[in-house]
Scaffold this motif. Structure first.
Motif, PDB file in Angstrom:
ATOM      1  N   ALA A  37       0.812  -1.315   0.014  1.00 62.27           N
ATOM      2  CA  ALA A  37       0.062  -0.089   0.109  1.00 62.27           C
ATOM      3  C   ALA A  37       0.995   1.371   0.096  1.00 62.27           C
ATOM      4  N   PHE A  38       1.908   1.100   0.721  1.00 59.73           N
ATOM      5  CA  PHE A  38       2.865   2.180   0.558  1.00 59.73           C
ATOM      6  C   PHE A  38       3.367   2.796  -0.527  1.00 59.73           C
ATOM      7  N   VAL A  39       4.145   1.517  -1.327  1.00 57.50           N
ATOM      8  CA  VAL A  39       4.578   1.881  -2.537  1.00 57.50           C
ATOM      9  C   VAL A  39       3.561   2.160  -3.496  1.00 57.50           C
ATOM     10  N   GLN A  40       2.284   1.792  -3.612  1.00 59.51           N
ATOM     11  CA  GLN A  40       1.326   2.198  -4.447  1.00 59.51           C
ATOM     12  C   GLN A  40       0.989   3.666  -4.076  1.00 59.51           C
ATOM     13  N   HIS A  41       1.137   4.031  -2.767  1.00 59.81           N
ATOM     14  CA  HIS A  41       1.144   5.638  -2.595  1.00 59.81           C
ATOM     15  C   HIS A  41       1.927   6.660  -2.954  1.00 59.81           C
ATOM     16  N   LEU A  42       3.214   6.045  -3.224  1.00 58.05           N
ATOM     17  CA  LEU A  42       4.340   6.694  -3.882  1.00 58.05           C
ATOM     18  C   LEU A  42       4.208   7.084  -5.589  1.00 58.05           C
ATOM     19  N   THR A  43       3.799   6.051  -6.334  1.00 55.31           N
ATOM     20  CA  THR A  43       3.726   5.730  -7.638  1.00 55.31           C
ATOM     21  C   THR A  43       2.285   5.819  -8.193  1.00 55.31           C
ATOM     22  N   PRO A  44       2.366   6.363  -9.576  1.00 53.47           N
ATOM     23  CA  PRO A  44       1.145   6.311 -10.470  1.00 53.47           C
ATOM     24  C   PRO A  44       0.849   5.015 -11.113  1.00 53.47           C
ATOM     25  N   GLY A  78       8.524 -11.960  -7.969  1.00 49.58           N
ATOM     26  CA  GLY A  78       9.070 -12.681  -9.171  1.00 49.58           C
ATOM     27  C   GLY A  78       8.781 -11.916 -10.488  1.00 49.58           C
ATOM     28  N   ARG A  79       8.369 -10.755  -9.861  1.00 48.98           N
ATOM     29  CA  ARG A  79       8.258  -9.668 -11.244  1.00 48.98           C
ATOM     30  C   ARG A  79       8.664  -8.454 -10.705  1.00 48.98           C
ATOM     31  N   CYS A  80       9.003  -7.492 -11.883  1.00 46.70           N
ATOM     32  CA  CYS A  80       9.423  -6.096 -11.362  1.00 46.70           C
ATOM     33  C   CYS A  80       8.811  -5.198 -12.750  1.00 46.70           C
ATOM     34  N   LEU A  81       8.802  -3.968 -12.545  1.00 42.59           N
ATOM     35  CA  LEU A  81       8.251  -2.893 -13.369  1.00 42.59           C
ATOM     36  C   LEU A  81       8.847  -1.686 -13.280  1.00 42.59           C
ATOM     37  N   TYR A  82       8.855  -0.904 -14.374  1.00 45.35           N
ATOM     38  CA  TYR A  82       9.338   0.406 -14.418  1.00 45.35           C
ATOM     39  C   TYR A  82       8.294   1.320 -13.925  1.00 45.35           C
ATOM     40  N   ALA A  83       8.630   2.349 -12.935  1.00 46.77           N
ATOM     41  CA  ALA A  83       7.782   3.137 -12.856  1.00 46.77           C
ATOM     42  C   ALA A  83       7.943   4.582 -12.186  1.00 46.77           C
ATOM     43  N   LEU A  84       7.402   5.343 -11.973  1.00 46.32           N
ATOM     44  CA  LEU A  84       7.807   6.853 -11.945  1.00 46.32           C
ATOM     45  C   LEU A  84       7.353   7.034 -10.406  1.00 46.32           C
ATOM     46  N   ILE A  85       7.974   7.991  -9.490  1.00 48.93           N
ATOM     47  CA  ILE A  85       7.502   8.599  -8.310  1.00 48.93           C
ATOM     48  C   ILE A  85       7.427   9.978  -8.554  1.00 48.93           C
ATOM     49  N   THR A  86       6.230  10.281  -8.175  1.00 48.37           N
ATOM     50  CA  THR A  86       5.612  11.808  -8.456  1.00 48.37           C
ATOM     51  C   THR A  86       5.733  12.490  -7.349  1.00 48.37           C
ATOM     52  N   ALA A  87       5.664  13.698  -7.456  1.00 49.81           N
ATOM     53  CA  ALA A  87       5.470  14.891  -6.377  1.00 49.81           C
ATOM     54  C   ALA A  87       4.045  15.461  -6.427  1.00 49.81           C
ATOM     55  N   GLN A  88       3.569  16.301  -5.273  1.00 49.03           N
ATOM     56  CA  GLN A  88       2.448  16.775  -5.196  1.00 49.03           C
ATOM     57  C   GLN A  88       1.908  17.528  -6.598  1.00 49.03           C
ATOM     58  N   ASP A  89       2.695  18.175  -7.199  1.00 56.79           N
ATOM     59  CA  ASP A  89       2.361  18.750  -8.290  1.00 56.79           C
ATOM     60  C   ASP A  89       2.658  18.275  -9.732  1.00 56.79           C
ATOM     61  N   ASP A 144      -5.700   6.465  -4.645  1.00 55.68           N
ATOM     62  CA  ASP A 144      -5.135   7.882  -4.138  1.00 55.68           C
ATOM     63  C   ASP A 144      -3.364   7.610  -4.248  1.00 55.68           C
ATOM     64  N   PHE A 145      -2.589   8.498  -4.879  1.00 61.53           N
ATOM     65  CA  PHE A 145      -1.151   8.391  -4.833  1.00 61.53           C
ATOM     66  C   PHE A 145      -0.632   9.768  -4.870  1.00 61.53           C
ATOM     67  N   ILE A 146       0.497  10.121  -4.593  1.00 67.37           N
ATOM     68  CA  ILE A 146       1.147  11.462  -4.249  1.00 67.37           C
ATOM     69  C   ILE A 146       0.994  12.221  -5.897  1.00 67.37           C
ATOM     70  N   GLY A 147       0.202  13.274  -6.046  1.00 69.78           N
ATOM     71  CA  GLY A 147       0.228  13.894  -7.282  1.00 69.78           C
ATOM     72  C   GLY A 147      -0.825  13.343  -8.131  1.00 69.78           C
ATOM     73  N   LYS A 148      -1.782  12.673  -7.744  1.00 73.29           N
ATOM     74  CA  LYS A 148      -2.759  12.099  -8.541  1.00 73.29           C
ATOM     75  C   LYS A 148      -3.913  13.272  -9.008  1.00 73.29           C
ATOM     76  N   ALA A 149      -4.198  14.112  -8.290  1.00 73.09           N
ATOM     77  CA  ALA A 149      -5.184  15.343  -8.378  1.00 73.09           C
ATOM     78  C   ALA A 149      -4.607  16.224  -9.695  1.00 73.09           C
ATOM     79  N   ALA A 150      -3.051  16.408  -9.584  1.00 71.93           N
ATOM     80  CA  ALA A 150      -2.257  17.205 -10.336  1.00 71.93           C
ATOM     81  C   ALA A 150      -2.304  16.610 -11.696  1.00 71.93           C
ATOM     82  N   LEU A 151      -1.873  15.071 -11.727  1.00 74.02           N
ATOM     83  CA  LEU A 151      -1.955  14.503 -13.000  1.00 74.02           C
ATOM     84  C   LEU A 151      -3.119  14.358 -13.783  1.00 74.02           C
ATOM     85  N   ARG A 152      -4.412  14.226 -12.945  1.00 74.26           N
ATOM     86  CA  ARG A 152      -5.658  14.171 -13.667  1.00 74.26           C
ATOM     87  C   ARG A 152      -5.844  15.676 -14.263  1.00 74.26           C
TER      88      ARG A 152
END
Length: 391
Positions: free
Chosen positions: A80-87, A96-107, A278-286
């Motif tokens: 849940a915490f990792v999901q909170h960090l990334t869109p 057994g899997r990995c993925l490329y992701a972004l970490i976004t700020a509030q803006d 919800d993740f950090i930056g979701k409202a801004a990215l929308r």
């Protein structure tokens, strides 16, 4: 401006900068070019950059990339915490899997672009670019109720990249490594210890990353990789700057910063607005997703003879007016041209648009072109590739 004004500069080694498990092996095998990445020495070129380019394109390069640190998130609320960090929807990432992701700020700005490895239901590694991701994650956790522990996992990474890398890896770690899918993850035994292996890398070529937790095995593992690859033309080398630019692979801190959004960088596919909570930056990215981006990342062909890479962003202009900035540059041996990545006003990102760039040797013409310059060769069935090569 002057051509290559800092040629001959040196880097001072200090105890406050970490060396990583493969530092001594890199030094023994001739690396004398280092940079600092995540407060850790990272090896640069071992030989002529053009020689290293052809090695990663045709054979296999072994790059000790100790600065690629692993921020470990562990605990009952780790997922849940990792999901909170990334869109990115991390339900795509299972043990057994990995993925490329972004970490976004509030803006909506991009703070990091890690590969996320899920080692267990309650344990993740964020394989981070050169940024303060550990401190960001700890700061976020301090202000929330997530039950997690965050630390630098003390892991060192070596990349094994190039078309012959599957044969090297199979020879050292066993044939089952050939079944690893792109962005797959496996555990392998070496000298009685467990390694984490992923089919990932930063070269645009097929390749693997080996994550070593036991620093005392650094020399032995590096030498074993070289021995296993001796007949395949393997040698130490950095994952070549020209090849990664050809493949359109962006470098955090150079081609992307917290000032850019995923949509400006062509990484909107990594934002799952509807699938994620919800993740950090979701409202801004929308909001940002609802309108065209002001700037775009683009490829650039730069006229003139080869020149040293830029050390800072170079301004781009059209008719004397600011148009953006050139962020990374190299000479491509296959294209026989100087290529670059730039961030430019959206209207100027159309292929064929000509801009002026201020370089080491004075102004040159830069022409917008789509990314990538040459295709990535990272995915596909490895066993079929090896069988075709044998034929």
């Amino acid at each position: 401006m002057f051509a290559n004004p800092h040629q001959g500069a040196s880097l001072s080694f200090q105890p406050r900068i970490r060396k990583g498990a493969f530092f001594d092996a890199a030094w023994r095998h001739g690396c004398r070019t280092f940079s600092v990445y995540n407060r850790t020495y990272i090896s640069g070129a071992f030989a002529d950059p053009v020689e290293e380019y052809w090695r990663v394109v045709r054979d296999v390069a072994i790059w000790p990339v100790m600065g690629e640190r692993q921020v470990e998130v562990r605990g009952p609320d780790a997922a849940a915490f990792v999901q909170h960090l990334t869109p990115r929807d991390i339900r795509r990432c299972a043990p057994g899997r990995c993925l490329y992701a972004l970490i976004t700020a509030q803006d909506g700005g991009v703070l990091s672009d890690p590969i996320i490895l899920q080692l267990a239901e309650d344990r993740f590694w964020l394989s981070t670019s050169d940024c303060d991701l550990e401190l960001w994650a700890k700061g976020v956790a301090a202000g929330t109720g997530f039950d997690v522990t965050i630390r630098d996992a003390g892991v060192s990474v070596v990349q094994v990249q190039g078309p012959k890398s599957p044969r090297l890896m199979a020879g050292l770690l066993g044939e089952t490594i050939l079944d690893l899918a792109y962005f797959g993850m496996a555990r392998a035994d070496f000298a009685g210890r467990t390694l984490i292996v992923t089919r990932t890398g930063w070269s645009g070529e097929i390749g693997y990353e080996i994550y070593l937790e036991d620093a005392d095995l650094g020399d032995a593992l590096f030498d074993a990789l070289l021995q296993a690859g001796r007949a395949l033309g393997a040698a130490p080398g950095s994952v070549n700057q020209a090849r990664r630019i050809e493949a359109g692979l962006l470098s955090w801190g150079a081609d992307m910063t917290p000032e850019e959004t995923p949509y400006e960088l062509g990484l909107g596919r990594l934002v799952d607005l509807d699938a994620t909570p919800d993740f950090i930056g979701k409202a801004a990215l929308r909001r940002l997703a609802a309108r065209p981006p002001r700037r775009r990342a683009t490829g650039l062909f730069v006229d003139g003879p080869p020149m040293p890479p830029n050390e800072e962003p170079w301004p781009l202009t059209v008719a004397g007016r600011p148009a953006g900035r050139l962020t990374s540059l190299a000479h491509s041996p296959r294209l026989e041209r100087t290529i670059a990545i730039g961030l430019v006003d959206a209207a100027l990102a159309e292929p064929g648009t000509r801009m002026e760039v201020e370089t080491w040797t004075g102004p040159r013409i830069a022409t917008a072109t789509p990314l990538p310059f040459l295709p990535k060769r990272q995915s596909g069935d490895v066993r079929e590739m090896c069988a075709a090569e044998a034929r």
